[in-house]
Motif scaffolding. Sequence first.
Motif, PDB file in Angstrom:
ATOM      1  N   THR A 572      -6.873   0.286   2.620  1.00 34.99           N
ATOM      2  CA  THR A 572      -7.362  -1.060   2.342  1.00 34.99           C
ATOM      3  C   THR A 572      -6.265  -2.102   2.520  1.00 34.99           C
ATOM      4  O   THR A 572      -6.506  -3.199   3.054  1.00 34.99           O
ATOM      5  N   CYS A 573      -5.049  -1.783   2.106  1.00 34.74           N
ATOM      6  CA  CYS A 573      -3.945  -2.752   2.121  1.00 34.74           C
ATOM      7  C   CYS A 573      -3.201  -2.786   3.445  1.00 34.74           C
ATOM      8  O   CYS A 573      -2.355  -3.660   3.659  1.00 34.74           O
ATOM      9  N   LEU A 574      -3.440  -1.841   4.347  1.00 35.86           N
ATOM     10  CA  LEU A 574      -2.686  -1.773   5.598  1.00 35.86           C
ATOM     11  C   LEU A 574      -3.018  -2.966   6.489  1.00 35.86           C
ATOM     12  O   LEU A 574      -4.175  -3.280   6.735  1.00 35.86           O
ATOM     13  N   LEU A 575      -1.978  -3.680   6.952  1.00 34.99           N
ATOM     14  CA  LEU A 575      -2.127  -4.858   7.807  1.00 34.99           C
ATOM     15  C   LEU A 575      -1.388  -4.635   9.112  1.00 34.99           C
ATOM     16  O   LEU A 575      -0.366  -3.927   9.145  1.00 34.99           O
ATOM     17  N   PRO A 576      -1.831  -5.246  10.208  1.00 39.90           N
ATOM     18  CA  PRO A 576      -1.122  -5.115  11.496  1.00 39.90           C
ATOM     19  C   PRO A 576       0.291  -5.674  11.385  1.00 39.90           C
ATOM     20  O   PRO A 576       0.485  -6.803  10.930  1.00 39.90           O
ATOM     21  N   ASP A 577       1.272  -4.877  11.766  1.00 41.39           N
ATOM     22  CA  ASP A 577       2.675  -5.296  11.797  1.00 41.39           C
ATOM     23  C   ASP A 577       3.173  -5.780  10.446  1.00 41.39           C
ATOM     24  O   ASP A 577       4.158  -6.531  10.366  1.00 41.39           O
ATOM     25  N   GLY A 578       2.485  -5.411   9.372  1.00 33.98           N
ATOM     26  CA  GLY A 578       2.943  -5.813   8.055  1.00 33.98           C
ATOM     27  C   GLY A 578       4.126  -4.992   7.594  1.00 33.98           C
ATOM     28  O   GLY A 578       4.400  -3.908   8.087  1.00 33.98           O
ATOM     29  N   SER A 579       4.849  -5.498   6.607  1.00 33.75           N
ATOM     30  CA  SER A 579       5.996  -4.785   6.073  1.00 33.75           C
ATOM     31  C   SER A 579       5.540  -3.550   5.322  1.00 33.75           C
ATOM     32  O   SER A 579       4.592  -3.590   4.523  1.00 33.75           O
ATOM     33  N   LEU A 580       6.208  -2.427   5.575  1.00 34.02           N
ATOM     34  CA  LEU A 580       5.880  -1.203   4.862  1.00 34.02           C
ATOM     35  C   LEU A 580       6.237  -1.316   3.382  1.00 34.02           C
ATOM     36  O   LEU A 580       5.580  -0.713   2.536  1.00 34.02           O
ATOM     37  N   GLY A 581       7.281  -2.071   3.067  1.00 37.64           N
ATOM     38  CA  GLY A 581       7.614  -2.303   1.663  1.00 37.64           C
ATOM     39  C   GLY A 581       6.521  -3.069   0.952  1.00 37.64           C
ATOM     40  O   GLY A 581       6.146  -2.767  -0.186  1.00 37.64           O
ATOM     41  N   THR A 582       5.977  -4.091   1.610  1.00 41.85           N
ATOM     42  CA  THR A 582       4.868  -4.845   1.029  1.00 41.85           C
ATOM     43  C   THR A 582       3.645  -3.953   0.853  1.00 41.85           C
ATOM     44  O   THR A 582       2.922  -4.052  -0.152  1.00 41.85           O
ATOM     45  N   LEU A 583       3.397  -3.092   1.822  1.00 40.94           N
ATOM     46  CA  LEU A 583       2.270  -2.175   1.733  1.00 40.94           C
ATOM     47  C   LEU A 583       2.396  -1.273   0.509  1.00 40.94           C
ATOM     48  O   LEU A 583       1.435  -1.095  -0.245  1.00 40.94           O
ATOM     49  N   LEU A 584       3.595  -0.712   0.266  1.00 44.29           N
ATOM     50  CA  LEU A 584       3.792   0.141  -0.910  1.00 44.29           C
ATOM     51  C   LEU A 584       3.641  -0.654  -2.197  1.00 44.29           C
ATOM     52  O   LEU A 584       3.118  -0.149  -3.203  1.00 44.29           O
ATOM     53  N   ARG A 585       4.083  -1.899  -2.184  1.00 46.86           N
ATOM     54  CA  ARG A 585       3.915  -2.732  -3.381  1.00 46.86           C
ATOM     55  C   ARG A 585       2.433  -2.949  -3.689  1.00 46.86           C
ATOM     56  O   ARG A 585       1.996  -2.858  -4.841  1.00 46.86           O
ATOM     57  N   VAL A 643      11.128   3.391  -6.788  1.00 46.49           N
ATOM     58  CA  VAL A 643      10.573   4.285  -7.794  1.00 46.49           C
ATOM     59  C   VAL A 643       9.200   4.764  -7.336  1.00 46.49           C
ATOM     60  O   VAL A 643       8.568   4.154  -6.467  1.00 46.49           O
ATOM     61  N   PRO A 644       8.688   5.863  -7.917  1.00 47.80           N
ATOM     62  CA  PRO A 644       7.363   6.339  -7.530  1.00 47.80           C
ATOM     63  C   PRO A 644       6.271   5.334  -7.864  1.00 47.80           C
ATOM     64  O   PRO A 644       6.443   4.427  -8.689  1.00 47.80           O
ATOM     65  N   LEU A 645       5.115   5.509  -7.248  1.00 43.89           N
ATOM     66  CA  LEU A 645       3.959   4.649  -7.488  1.00 43.89           C
ATOM     67  C   LEU A 645       3.373   4.922  -8.863  1.00 43.89           C
ATOM     68  O   LEU A 645       3.411   6.050  -9.365  1.00 43.89           O
ATOM     69  N   ALA A 646       2.796   3.854  -9.481  1.00 45.30           N
ATOM     70  CA  ALA A 646       2.105   3.920 -10.772  1.00 45.30           C
ATOM     71  C   ALA A 646       3.058   4.141 -11.940  1.00 45.30           C
ATOM     72  O   ALA A 646       2.633   4.517 -13.030  1.00 45.30           O
ATOM     73  N   VAL A 647       4.350   3.887 -11.739  1.00 42.92           N
ATOM     74  CA  VAL A 647       5.317   3.994 -12.836  1.00 42.92           C
ATOM     75  C   VAL A 647       5.586   2.621 -13.439  1.00 42.92           C
ATOM     76  O   VAL A 647       5.558   2.424 -14.655  1.00 42.92           O
ATOM     77  N   LEU A 648       5.877   1.646 -12.577  1.00 41.10           N
ATOM     78  CA  LEU A 648       6.148   0.278 -13.006  1.00 41.10           C
ATOM     79  C   LEU A 648       5.211  -0.668 -12.275  1.00 41.10           C
ATOM     80  O   LEU A 648       4.913  -0.485 -11.097  1.00 41.10           O
ATOM     81  N   SER A 649       4.776  -1.703 -12.960  1.00 41.44           N
ATOM     82  CA  SER A 649       3.903  -2.695 -12.324  1.00 41.44           C
ATOM     83  C   SER A 649       4.744  -3.721 -11.570  1.00 41.44           C
ATOM     84  O   SER A 649       5.882  -4.023 -11.947  1.00 41.44           O
ATOM     85  N   ASP A 650       4.168  -4.254 -10.521  1.00 39.57           N
ATOM     86  CA  ASP A 650       4.802  -5.325  -9.742  1.00 39.57           C
ATOM     87  C   ASP A 650       6.224  -4.943  -9.322  1.00 39.57           C
ATOM     88  O   ASP A 650       7.163  -5.735  -9.412  1.00 39.57           O
ATOM     89  N   GLU A 651       6.379  -3.727  -8.836  1.00 40.69           N
ATOM     90  CA  GLU A 651       7.692  -3.221  -8.409  1.00 40.69           C
ATOM     91  C   GLU A 651       7.890  -3.501  -6.922  1.00 40.69           C
ATOM     92  O   GLU A 651       7.045  -3.143  -6.102  1.00 40.69           O
ATOM     93  N   PRO A 652       8.995  -4.149  -6.515  1.00 36.30           N
ATOM     94  CA  PRO A 652       9.206  -4.409  -5.082  1.00 36.30           C
ATOM     95  C   PRO A 652       9.714  -3.142  -4.375  1.00 36.30           C
ATOM     96  O   PRO A 652      10.393  -2.302  -4.970  1.00 36.30           O
ATOM     97  N   PHE A 653       9.377  -3.041  -3.101  1.00 38.26           N
ATOM     98  CA  PHE A 653       9.835  -1.925  -2.269  1.00 38.26           C
ATOM     99  C   PHE A 653      10.426  -2.498  -0.985  1.00 38.26           C
ATOM    100  O   PHE A 653       9.917  -3.490  -0.445  1.00 38.26           O
TER     101      PHE A 653
END
Length: 735
Positions: A572-585, A643-653
């Motif tokens: 759902t969150c995957l965007l064309p040429d989007g940042s992978l860090g933003t995608l993980l966030r 950090v892993p997903l679902a550990v901290l909210s609003d965590e930047p990657f």
Amino acid sequence: MRHAHGTLFIGRTARHKGIRTYLSVFTIVCGTDFLVMIPIEAGRTDRMRIVQAYSDFSRGQFNKRVIMRILSRLSVAVSYPLMTLLLVMGVFILIGILALRGTRATTSDLMIRLTDQATERMRQYVLSTLHTPIRIGDFNAELVREGGMSIESSDDLSSQVPFLVSQLQAWRGVSAILISNQDDNGFWVERTPGGDLRLYEFFQEHEGYCVEWALDDLGRKLPGELSRFEYDPTQRPWYRAAIDSDDGVGWTPIYAWANSQEEGIVGSGRSVRLDSADGDLVGVIDVGFTVNDLSRELEGIKISPNGRVLIMDSAGMLVAANGIREADATTSGILASDSVDFEISGAVQALAGPDSFYDEHGFHHATFTGDDGEIYQVDSELLKQADGPDWTLVTILPESDVLAGVNVVQGRLIYASLVVLLFSAFVAILLARWITIPIVSLKRSAFGIASGNLDERFSSRGGLEFTQLSDALERMTRGLRERLDMRTALEVAMEVQQNLLPQKAPSSSSLDIAGFSVYSDETGGDYFDYPMLSDGTGDTNDESVTIAIGDVTGHGIGAALIMCAARTALRTCLLPDGSLGTLLRDVNTSLYGDVPNGRFMTMLMLRLAPDGSHMDWASAGHDPPIVYSPRLGTFNEPSGGGVPLAVLSDEPFEQYEMRLPEGDEIIFTATDGVWETANSDHELFGKERLMDVIRESSALTSEEIIQRVIEALDEFRGSTRPADDVTMVVIKRLP
């Protein structure tokens, strides 16, 4: 787990690693006269104890008195078919292992023996070939000593030309025959590569020159000299070999023969010094051959369909070889290690390498690999003849030639073992038909349960052992009914989860991609995907390739549900040429709050350029990719991640970029179930072993590399059932 004496059933449910684990162990030990059922609820430690106890049972670690009691109560109707089948299966497995796999030591010993035999055959053949120059030289020397051949003057020498020409034509393995007298006058007759006869005279009246003449088939001069060139016989190798020898006999090294041809002739020969009774020099006789002629003689040696043989002297000069290119065997006498024929140069270099060795018979062995991946076995041996040249004989055998016969034998063994197995199984079936009616009834009921009819009843007819077995199977059936509903639900969940994994890898002319995932339970928390924004055809030649891999803590249904939620959020969150860090966030934001406390998921995202020249990546607590360059022979495991997903909210990657300049990189990414695989000694597989497997299989395809890793894990673990989920994706750049 199955054994000849019983069956061990293990089932478990887990909410989270480190919280509470419910383990139900249902152990049934079925003999013909006893049955034991053990229901257990325990943690991991107790579970391992139960498995170890059953393992001890299956290996037959019993008290001798207990074993004798059990054997004395076994029915013949059971023991005969059982022992027959066990014996047949044991023999079949043994023959299969010997025929299909063998052992490294056996194969190595076979290769050594075959190459030793081939080299010894070549040595005997070369000795027989060298015997011709010896016979001709000794025959002519004896004629001179007994007065049957006069060589005192130039006229005497000239009169011997037809006689030597007849010898040259009678012995095709000889290329030239030379005679000189005490005054250093002499001549030689020679057969050219084209088959013409030539006479070369070096008489004193020629004032330091050698004169070349053409001869007819009878050894008569044809009108008109062909050429003349400066010539000093006392400085020629044939002269020095005879004069400098202690016993008057010597072999010349490989040297360029004197003649007027634009492309010189390279050869060797055997020189004999003729002395008078007073010890004065009477003359020299030399019988020689060219490396081309000797190579043609070696063409008659067929050690294998593609085998090669070669000869080199003590200085490493190439003397002769079969199958050699003409340019390598003529003109200058090249070093064997410098030959443009890669089999010859590769063999000589392998013999000089650190991995070569000598066997107990004195043969020198080595191996090398050709450009096509073919492994060649190299074997060398000295000529070992007192009156012979200081030569080394070398055989080169492709392993495919040697193992062809082995494969035929293995195939025959397989067919023979299958026949024996079928025959013995037929006999065992006949014995089984004699088993009493109660056993048949129990079998019918057991098959009914195996087909899904858990309402089947077991008859208690028969003796004590049959009654006990029927009662035990009844209790087992009641336990199976309770577990059937849970198993059905797990199978549906497993089917759904398997359908969520990609069914095929993206297709690209620049990248070879393959993925694999296996769960330790029916369902698991590992995940990999190729989330694409194209039309779904899988053709990624003109667009970048995105790869995701993740690992949820724990196993079972709970981990599978989190995995499905993560997959949905990612796509759902995957965007064309989007940042992978933003995608993980964004994925982390979607999962946080929906995942129970104590549960989390690691994830690694990769995006490769269409040509594979660079790679973007981002990590949420997941191990970074392992990048191997076969050309450089180096591994690169970049650092970074969050950090892993679902550990901290609003965590930047953060997104990282990595260049892939070599053009042959292999990118390996996996979950920790790969390197944290443990063996029976609780030793971890580790990344060093993983890198060794990647290095050894770097020439294979991505799918084959994954298969090699799986085989290595199974071998290290000692079983094919992993204790943790195992997932891996391999991307290999194509040239």
